[in-house]
Design a protein around this motif. Structure first.
Motif, short mmCIF file in Angstrom:
data_model
loop_
_atom_site.label_atom_id
_atom_site.label_comp_id
_atom_site.label_asym_id
_atom_site.label_seq_id
_atom_site.Cartn_x
_atom_site.Cartn_y
_atom_site.Cartn_z
N GLU A 176 0.88 -1.23 -0.02
CA GLU A 176 -0.10 -0.07 0.14
C GLU A 176 0.74 1.37 0.02
O GLU A 176 0.50 2.28 -0.62
CB GLU A 176 -0.98 0.22 1.32
N PRO A 177 1.97 1.37 0.85
CA PRO A 177 2.83 2.70 0.79
C PRO A 177 3.32 3.06 -0.50
O PRO A 177 3.67 4.23 -0.91
CB PRO A 177 3.70 2.35 1.92
N ASP A 178 3.44 1.92 -1.35
CA ASP A 178 4.29 2.00 -2.47
C ASP A 178 3.45 2.31 -3.88
O ASP A 178 4.04 2.35 -4.99
CB ASP A 178 5.49 1.07 -2.82
N ILE A 179 2.22 2.31 -3.65
CA ILE A 179 1.21 1.95 -4.81
C ILE A 179 0.87 3.61 -5.42
O ILE A 179 0.70 4.53 -4.25
CB ILE A 179 -0.07 1.47 -4.56
N LEU A 180 0.85 3.89 -6.67
CA LEU A 180 0.62 5.19 -6.99
C LEU A 180 -0.91 5.42 -6.82
O LEU A 180 -1.68 4.59 -7.05
CB LEU A 180 1.11 5.35 -8.68
N PRO A 181 -1.08 6.79 -6.67
CA PRO A 181 -2.71 6.90 -6.52
C PRO A 181 -3.57 6.37 -7.65
O PRO A 181 -4.79 6.32 -7.35
CB PRO A 181 -2.78 8.37 -6.37
N THR A 182 -2.91 6.44 -8.82
CA THR A 182 -3.97 6.09 -10.10
C THR A 182 -4.28 4.61 -9.95
O THR A 182 -5.23 4.31 -10.69
CB THR A 182 -2.92 6.19 -11.34
N VAL A 183 -3.54 3.84 -9.13
CA VAL A 183 -3.65 2.31 -9.19
C VAL A 183 -4.22 1.93 -7.82
O VAL A 183 -4.41 0.78 -7.58
CB VAL A 183 -2.82 1.40 -9.87
N ARG A 184 -4.55 2.77 -6.79
CA ARG A 184 -4.86 2.39 -5.66
C ARG A 184 -6.24 2.03 -5.71
O ARG A 184 -6.52 0.98 -4.80
CB ARG A 184 -4.97 3.76 -4.76
N GLY A 185 -7.29 2.16 -6.26
CA GLY A 185 -8.34 1.49 -6.58
C GLY A 185 -8.50 0.09 -6.86
O GLY A 185 -9.14 -0.79 -6.14
N ASN A 186 -7.47 -0.12 -7.52
CA ASN A 186 -7.24 -1.75 -8.18
C ASN A 186 -6.87 -2.51 -6.67
O ASN A 186 -7.42 -3.71 -6.48
CB ASN A 186 -6.38 -1.90 -9.22
N LEU A 187 -5.79 -1.76 -5.82
CA LEU A 187 -5.28 -2.44 -4.67
C LEU A 187 -6.58 -2.49 -3.69
O LEU A 187 -6.58 -3.66 -3.07
CB LEU A 187 -4.22 -1.73 -4.14
N ASN A 188 -7.28 -1.58 -3.63
CA ASN A 188 -8.48 -1.73 -2.56
C ASN A 188 -9.38 -2.62 -3.14
O ASN A 188 -9.88 -3.50 -2.19
CB ASN A 188 -9.10 -0.39 -2.66
N ALA A 189 -9.43 -2.90 -4.35
CA ALA A 189 -10.68 -4.03 -4.73
C ALA A 189 -10.00 -5.30 -4.57
O ALA A 189 -10.57 -6.17 -4.25
CB ALA A 189 -10.75 -3.76 -6.19
N ALA A 190 -8.74 -5.52 -4.66
CA ALA A 190 -7.94 -6.75 -4.51
C ALA A 190 -7.94 -7.16 -3.03
O ALA A 190 -8.32 -8.25 -2.48
CB ALA A 190 -6.46 -6.53 -4.86
N MET A 191 -7.78 -6.09 -2.13
CA MET A 191 -8.14 -6.42 -0.61
C MET A 191 -9.23 -6.79 -0.34
O MET A 191 -9.39 -7.61 0.49
CB MET A 191 -7.54 -5.08 0.10
N THR A 192 -10.41 -5.96 -0.77
CA THR A 192 -11.78 -6.53 -0.49
C THR A 192 -12.17 -7.95 -1.01
O THR A 192 -12.88 -8.58 -0.21
CB THR A 192 -12.68 -5.25 -1.13
#
Length: 282
Positions: free
Chosen positions: A66-82
């Motif tokens: 999470e700390p190294d993720i660009l803001p443009t792809v943070r939505g994809n990371l949040n979806a993967a965590m969900t």
């Protein structure tokens, strides 16, 4: 066999030849059924256990990214965590089903009022953080018959579902009272509710209503129904007045035996209107 006992074979040494042949056929059928059921229970339990460790490791890796993720792809990371969290809850649900199927579920007297106080208190903080009020209403009802630990799981699943659909600044009401047949527990939300068709399917395993909020597994209500039935009760879903959904759990009262050996009949008590305590405030 009709009562679920597959381990006691029928005698194949007595009676006419036709009866002995029929008994042998029943014994082979029972042995096959026992093998199939044992394999199913073992598979569900073992797979659930094996999946828990890699899922926990995957969730940890996603957290570390999470700390190294660009803001443009943070939505994809949040979806993967969900989705990872949803899969973990699904595995827990499958494990719960496996345990229920391989364990003798014997109802015991349980203090419903204590369970209600404990679980509403445990959930009140999360409800407050989400801007939803959690209210407990009704006079004490005493002890009911339930499988040990079942009422906690039933309430947790119902409160989790209610919070998932509850709009901000709405109220989720937990109420209890005595009825002619025993005791009733209601969990009512002010969400979008369900159609009659969806309510008819909501207890099916893995079924989720179209447009349901993300994060559900489709196992929560199935577990609620299974645990309620195991205690000799009944689970229903009804439309709530003004919209929303009302989950109804009907339970048998654990009444003491009279000196004559007969169970004393529960007296009727109408639900108190407006009486109750607030378990969580905004």
């Amino acid at each position: 066999m009709a009562g679920g006992s597959l381990a006691t074979p029928a005698s194949v040494t007595t009676g006419p030849p036709e009866v002995r042949s029929l008994a042998a056929t029943f014994n082979r059928t029972a042995a096959l059924l026992e093998h199939l059921l044992a394999s199913q229970r073992a598979f569900a339990g073992e797979v659930s256990h094996q999946l828990k460790t890699p899922l926990a490791a995957l969730r940890l890796r996603l957290d570390n990214m999470e700390p190294d993720i660009l803001p443009t792809v943070r939505g994809n990371l949040n979806a993967a965590m969900t989705e990872t969290d949803r899969l973990a809850r699904m595995v827990e649900g499958l494990l719960a089903f496996a345990l229920m199927e391989e364990t003798a579920l014997t109802p015991e007297p349980v203090d419903l009022d204590r369970v209600l106080r404990d679980r509403t208190l445990a959930w009140s903080g999360l409800y407050t953080r989400e801007g939803v009020r959690l209210v407990l209403k009704g006079n004490p009802v005493g002890t009911v018959l339930a499988v040990p630990g079942a009422l906690e799981q039933i309430l947790d699943n119902l409160l989790s579902n209610a919070l998932r659909v509850a709009p901000t600044r709405s109220v989720v009401t937990v109420s209890r009272w005595l009825s002619a047949a025993g005791a009733e527990l209601h969990v009512e939300d002010q969400g979008p509710g369900m159609t009659a068709e969806h309510r008819g399917r909501a207890f099916d395993r893995f079924w989720r209503a179209p447009g349901a909020p993300k994060g559900g597994t489709g196992l929560g209500l199935a577990i609620v129904q299974r645990l309620t039935l195991a205690g000799g009760g009944e689970a229903l879903l009804l439309p709530a007045p003004g919209g929303g959904l009302r989950a109804v759990i009907r339970l048998q009262r654990a009444t003491p035996r009279c000196s004559s050996g007969l169970r004393s009949l529960p007296h009727r008590r109408r639900p108190a209107v407006g009486a109750g305590t607030t378990a969580g405030k905004r």
